[in-house]
Design a protein around this motif. Structure first.
Motif, PDB file in Angstrom:
ATOM      1  N   LEU A  26     -29.314  35.493  -0.862  1.00 15.39           N
ATOM      2  CA  LEU A  26     -30.518  35.858  -1.610  1.00 15.39           C
ATOM      3  C   LEU A  26     -31.364  36.880  -0.860  1.00 15.39           C
ATOM      4  O   LEU A  26     -31.964  37.785  -1.474  1.00 15.39           O
ATOM      5  CB  LEU A  26     -31.340  34.611  -1.899  1.00 15.39           C
ATOM      6  CG  LEU A  26     -30.718  33.623  -2.897  1.00 15.39           C
ATOM      7  CD1 LEU A  26     -31.421  32.270  -2.816  1.00 15.39           C
ATOM      8  CD2 LEU A  26     -30.769  34.174  -4.310  1.00 15.39           C
ATOM      9  N   LYS A  27     -31.426  36.767   0.465  1.00 16.47           N
ATOM     10  CA  LYS A  27     -32.252  37.701   1.247  1.00 16.47           C
ATOM     11  C   LYS A  27     -31.722  39.123   1.204  1.00 16.47           C
ATOM     12  O   LYS A  27     -32.466  40.079   1.440  1.00 16.47           O
ATOM     13  CB  LYS A  27     -32.351  37.213   2.693  1.00 16.47           C
ATOM     14  CG  LYS A  27     -33.234  35.979   2.855  1.00 16.47           C
ATOM     15  CD  LYS A  27     -33.169  35.429   4.270  1.00 16.47           C
ATOM     16  CE  LYS A  27     -33.787  36.362   5.273  1.00 16.47           C
ATOM     17  NZ  LYS A  27     -33.810  35.768   6.639  1.00 16.47           N
ATOM     18  N   ALA A  28     -30.439  39.261   0.871  1.00 17.77           N
ATOM     19  CA  ALA A  28     -29.842  40.597   0.780  1.00 17.77           C
ATOM     20  C   ALA A  28     -30.059  41.236  -0.590  1.00 17.77           C
ATOM     21  O   ALA A  28     -29.649  42.378  -0.805  1.00 17.77           O
ATOM     22  CB  ALA A  28     -28.352  40.523   1.083  1.00 17.77           C
ATOM     23  N   MET A  29     -30.699  40.524  -1.508  1.00 20.61           N
ATOM     24  CA  MET A  29     -30.916  41.016  -2.861  1.00 20.61           C
ATOM     25  C   MET A  29     -32.373  41.444  -3.010  1.00 20.61           C
ATOM     26  O   MET A  29     -33.280  40.604  -2.970  1.00 20.61           O
ATOM     27  CB  MET A  29     -30.564  39.935  -3.886  1.00 20.61           C
ATOM     28  CG  MET A  29     -29.127  39.456  -3.787  1.00 20.61           C
ATOM     29  SD  MET A  29     -28.758  38.112  -4.953  1.00 20.61           S
ATOM     30  CE  MET A  29     -27.080  37.691  -4.454  1.00 20.61           C
ATOM     31  N   PRO A  30     -32.627  42.744  -3.201  1.00 23.99           N
ATOM     32  CA  PRO A  30     -34.017  43.230  -3.230  1.00 23.99           C
ATOM     33  C   PRO A  30     -34.818  42.759  -4.433  1.00 23.99           C
ATOM     34  O   PRO A  30     -36.050  42.826  -4.407  1.00 23.99           O
ATOM     35  CB  PRO A  30     -33.834  44.756  -3.248  1.00 23.99           C
ATOM     36  CG  PRO A  30     -32.478  44.977  -3.828  1.00 23.99           C
ATOM     37  CD  PRO A  30     -31.645  43.827  -3.354  1.00 23.99           C
ATOM     38  N   ASP A  31     -34.156  42.295  -5.486  1.00 25.34           N
ATOM     39  CA  ASP A  31     -34.864  41.874  -6.694  1.00 25.34           C
ATOM     40  C   ASP A  31     -35.117  40.371  -6.721  1.00 25.34           C
ATOM     41  O   ASP A  31     -35.341  39.788  -7.787  1.00 25.34           O
ATOM     42  CB  ASP A  31     -34.079  42.288  -7.938  1.00 25.34           C
ATOM     43  CG  ASP A  31     -32.651  41.749  -7.947  1.00 25.34           C
ATOM     44  OD1 ASP A  31     -32.176  41.335  -6.879  1.00 25.34           O
ATOM     45  OD2 ASP A  31     -32.016  41.756  -9.020  1.00 25.34           O
ATOM     46  N   VAL A  32     -35.094  39.730  -5.550  1.00 27.87           N
ATOM     47  CA  VAL A  32     -35.256  38.281  -5.453  1.00 27.87           C
ATOM     48  C   VAL A  32     -36.363  37.952  -4.463  1.00 27.87           C
ATOM     49  O   VAL A  32     -36.478  38.575  -3.401  1.00 27.87           O
ATOM     50  CB  VAL A  32     -33.933  37.616  -5.005  1.00 27.87           C
ATOM     51  CG1 VAL A  32     -34.152  36.150  -4.668  1.00 27.87           C
ATOM     52  CG2 VAL A  32     -32.872  37.761  -6.081  1.00 27.87           C
ATOM     53  N   HIS A  33     -37.177  36.964  -4.820  1.00 25.00           N
ATOM     54  CA  HIS A  33     -38.200  36.457  -3.904  1.00 25.00           C
ATOM     55  C   HIS A  33     -38.045  34.954  -3.783  1.00 25.00           C
ATOM     56  O   HIS A  33     -38.110  34.228  -4.784  1.00 25.00           O
ATOM     57  CB  HIS A  33     -39.601  36.781  -4.417  1.00 25.00           C
ATOM     58  CG  HIS A  33     -40.696  36.097  -3.637  1.00 25.00           C
ATOM     59  ND1 HIS A  33     -40.952  36.385  -2.309  1.00 25.00           N
ATOM     60  CD2 HIS A  33     -41.591  35.122  -3.999  1.00 25.00           C
ATOM     61  CE1 HIS A  33     -41.950  35.629  -1.888  1.00 25.00           C
ATOM     62  NE2 HIS A  33     -42.353  34.859  -2.884  1.00 25.00           N
ATOM     63  N   ILE A  34     -37.824  34.471  -2.563  1.00 26.32           N
ATOM     64  CA  ILE A  34     -37.742  33.031  -2.307  1.00 26.32           C
ATOM     65  C   ILE A  34     -39.163  32.541  -2.070  1.00 26.32           C
ATOM     66  O   ILE A  34     -39.760  32.778  -1.017  1.00 26.32           O
ATOM     67  CB  ILE A  34     -36.841  32.726  -1.107  1.00 26.32           C
ATOM     68  CG1 ILE A  34     -35.430  33.288  -1.349  1.00 26.32           C
ATOM     69  CG2 ILE A  34     -36.775  31.217  -0.861  1.00 26.32           C
ATOM     70  CD1 ILE A  34     -34.496  33.158  -0.163  1.00 26.32           C
ATOM     71  N   GLY A  35     -39.698  31.851  -3.066  1.00 29.19           N
ATOM     72  CA  GLY A  35     -41.106  31.483  -3.013  1.00 29.19           C
ATOM     73  C   GLY A  35     -41.388  30.096  -2.490  1.00 29.19           C
ATOM     74  O   GLY A  35     -42.518  29.812  -2.075  1.00 29.19           O
ATOM     75  N   ALA A  36     -40.389  29.200  -2.526  1.00 26.03           N
ATOM     76  CA  ALA A  36     -40.670  27.830  -2.121  1.00 26.03           C
ATOM     77  C   ALA A  36     -39.411  27.114  -1.676  1.00 26.03           C
ATOM     78  O   ALA A  36     -38.307  27.414  -2.138  1.00 26.03           O
ATOM     79  CB  ALA A  36     -41.319  27.062  -3.276  1.00 26.03           C
ATOM     80  N   ILE A  37     -39.603  26.162  -0.773  1.00 28.37           N
ATOM     81  CA  ILE A  37     -38.550  25.271  -0.279  1.00 28.37           C
ATOM     82  C   ILE A  37     -39.022  23.839  -0.477  1.00 28.37           C
ATOM     83  O   ILE A  37     -40.166  23.507  -0.157  1.00 28.37           O
ATOM     84  CB  ILE A  37     -38.269  25.508   1.219  1.00 28.37           C
ATOM     85  CG1 ILE A  37     -37.870  26.965   1.500  1.00 28.37           C
ATOM     86  CG2 ILE A  37     -37.196  24.546   1.720  1.00 28.37           C
ATOM     87  CD1 ILE A  37     -36.566  27.380   0.901  1.00 28.37           C
ATOM     88  N   CYS A  38     -38.145  23.000  -0.986  1.00 27.67           N
ATOM     89  CA  CYS A  38     -38.456  21.573  -1.095  1.00 27.67           C
ATOM     90  C   CYS A  38     -37.496  20.809  -0.195  1.00 27.67           C
ATOM     91  O   CYS A  38     -36.271  20.938  -0.321  1.00 27.67           O
ATOM     92  CB  CYS A  38     -38.333  21.092  -2.537  1.00 27.67           C
ATOM     93  SG  CYS A  38     -38.867  19.372  -2.772  1.00 27.67           S
ATOM     94  N   ALA A  39     -38.054  20.002   0.704  1.00 24.64           N
ATOM     95  CA  ALA A  39     -37.260  19.251   1.677  1.00 24.64           C
ATOM     96  C   ALA A  39     -37.686  17.788   1.669  1.00 24.64           C
ATOM     97  O   ALA A  39     -38.678  17.404   1.042  1.00 24.64           O
ATOM     98  CB  ALA A  39     -37.433  19.854   3.066  1.00 24.64           C
ATOM     99  N   ARG A  40     -36.943  16.969   2.391  1.00 25.98           N
ATOM    100  CA  ARG A  40     -37.267  15.547   2.467  1.00 25.98           C
ATOM    101  C   ARG A  40     -38.621  15.312   3.126  1.00 25.98           C
ATOM    102  O   ARG A  40     -39.314  14.349   2.827  1.00 25.98           O
ATOM    103  CB  ARG A  40     -36.183  14.801   3.237  1.00 25.98           C
ATOM    104  CG  ARG A  40     -34.883  14.629   2.486  1.00 25.98           C
ATOM    105  CD  ARG A  40     -33.829  13.978   3.353  1.00 25.98           C
ATOM    106  NE  ARG A  40     -33.480  14.801   4.512  1.00 25.98           N
ATOM    107  CZ  ARG A  40     -32.637  14.452   5.474  1.00 25.98           C
ATOM    108  NH1 ARG A  40     -32.072  13.262   5.439  1.00 25.98           N
ATOM    109  NH2 ARG A  40     -32.373  15.258   6.468  1.00 25.98           N
TER     110      ARG A  40
END
Length: 358
Positions: A26-40
């Motif tokens: 995903l980080k290699a795709m310029p049209d993507v933004h990782i906005g959140a992570i959900c963890a335990r």
């Protein structure tokens, strides 16, 4: 659905190996933004964000809250098979597209609930059967679709490894076993190339590891009879080569043969050949140097942006899961043929497989 050329907002559920692999793509795709992570836990999420250099990504340990506050276009679900508890349904109800790792869920009812929610709310989905995106497999699919390959005849595949794995992976009640969690890739490739399965027979055993009540099998063998009359042989073993995961296969058609060879070491690239046995063309050789995981993610995100279909929607991925469930049910009944529980063949063949995993 995002508009064409817009940035797609992504949330990720889980912080394990597959989560990190998808983040890399995903980080290699310029049209993507990782906005959140959900963890335990918040601490686990913060560690993942730091390790993956995801500055700016919000960290949650409450999945529903994340979906409501972030409202991502898509969520990447990377939970172990046993850990699903309505997260996919939650996303689908909110109109959020879902990428989910295979198999859908350890519990057959939960898997069906996930697929039903995706269908009911008409959200884009993709199941992570990345072998469908191998160069040679895509080329073989073209030959099949065009009719050049001719009639399907025989598929032979294996998934051989020798690994201890995490505690959840070693537990049959959590992972479903090696056949369910790993060799499912080979079952799916057989379906993708040869067609849907009518009946399956199988045997499993634990021969190389201490026998415990909940220990997964370490050898298995299956025979699949396809609706079109072709056959498939699939084996799996966790007694084979340490440090390797060898997933390879051969597909024999009337006019050509695909021979896919796996090194199993993630360093040397897999290779493949397609030989035209009718003499209609030269042998085609492939070096599998593309990133199939990235390609399956790109296929998913293009569908999220443009509204098109994906290669492996949940409605298709669950049929592969039902096929593996049928194989395990057969093993529980000393290898009796089991009919895979699709609508097309519910009244054909021998015993039917409906939620019969032990």
């Amino acid at each position: 659905m995002t508009s064409q050329n817009a940035v797609t907002s992504i949330a990720i559920l889980g912080t394990g190996y597959m989560a990190s692999m998808h983040v890399r793509s995903l980080k290699a795709m310029p049209d993507v933004h990782i906005g959140a992570i959900c963890a335990r836990s918040k601490m686990k999420g913060d560690e993942f964000v730091n390790d993956q250099s995801l500055s700016g990504a919000a960290v949650y340990n409450e999945y529903g809250r994340m979906c409501d506050e972030v409202s991502p276009d898509a969520v990447i679900v990377t939970l172990p098979p046993h850990a699903h508890a309505g997260e996919v349904e939650c996303a689908a109800e909110r109109g959020i597209a879902v990428f989910l790792e295979k198999p859908l869920a350890r519990d057959p009812d939960r898997a069906q609930s996930m697929a039903d929610a995706i269908r009911k709310h008409n959200v884009v989905s993709q199941v992570g059967y990345h072998y469908r995106f191998k160069r040679s497999v895509k080329r073989m699919k073209e030959l099949i679709t065009s009719g050049r390959a001719g009639r399907p005849a025989l598929f032979e595949g294996r998934f051989w490894s020798n690994m201890e794995g995490k505690p959840w992976w070693r537990s049959r009640s959590m992972s479903g076993g090696q056949t369910f969690e790993q060799a499912t890739h080979i079952f799916d490739t057989a379906r993708f190339l040869m067609g849907d399965v009518l009946t399956v027979q199988g045997h499993i055993a634990t021969l190389c590891h201490p026998i415990k009540d909940d220990r997964i099998e370490d050898v298995s063998a299956a025979i699949l009879k396809m609706e079109n009359g072709s056959l498939a042989l699939i084996s799996a073993s966790n007694c084979a080569f340490p440090g390797k995961c060898i997933g390879d296969f051969r597909a024999v058609f009337q006019r050509c043969v695909l021979d896919y060879r796996s090194t199993g070491d993630w360093c040397d690239k897999d290779t493949a050949t397609i030989t035209f046995t009718d003499g209609s063309g030269p042998t085609e050789a492939f070096i599998e140097d593309s990133d199939a995981h990235a390609e399956e993610m790109r296929d998913f995100l293009d569908a999220v942006s443009n509204g098109g279909p994906t290669v492996t929607p949940a409605a298709d991925g669950i049929i592969t899961q039902r096929t593996v469930e049928a194989m395990l049910a057969s093993a529980e009944h000393d290898g009796v043929p089991i009919a895979v529980g699709t609508e097309q063949n519910m009244n054909k063949g021998a015993l039917q497989c409906q939620n019969v995993l032990p």
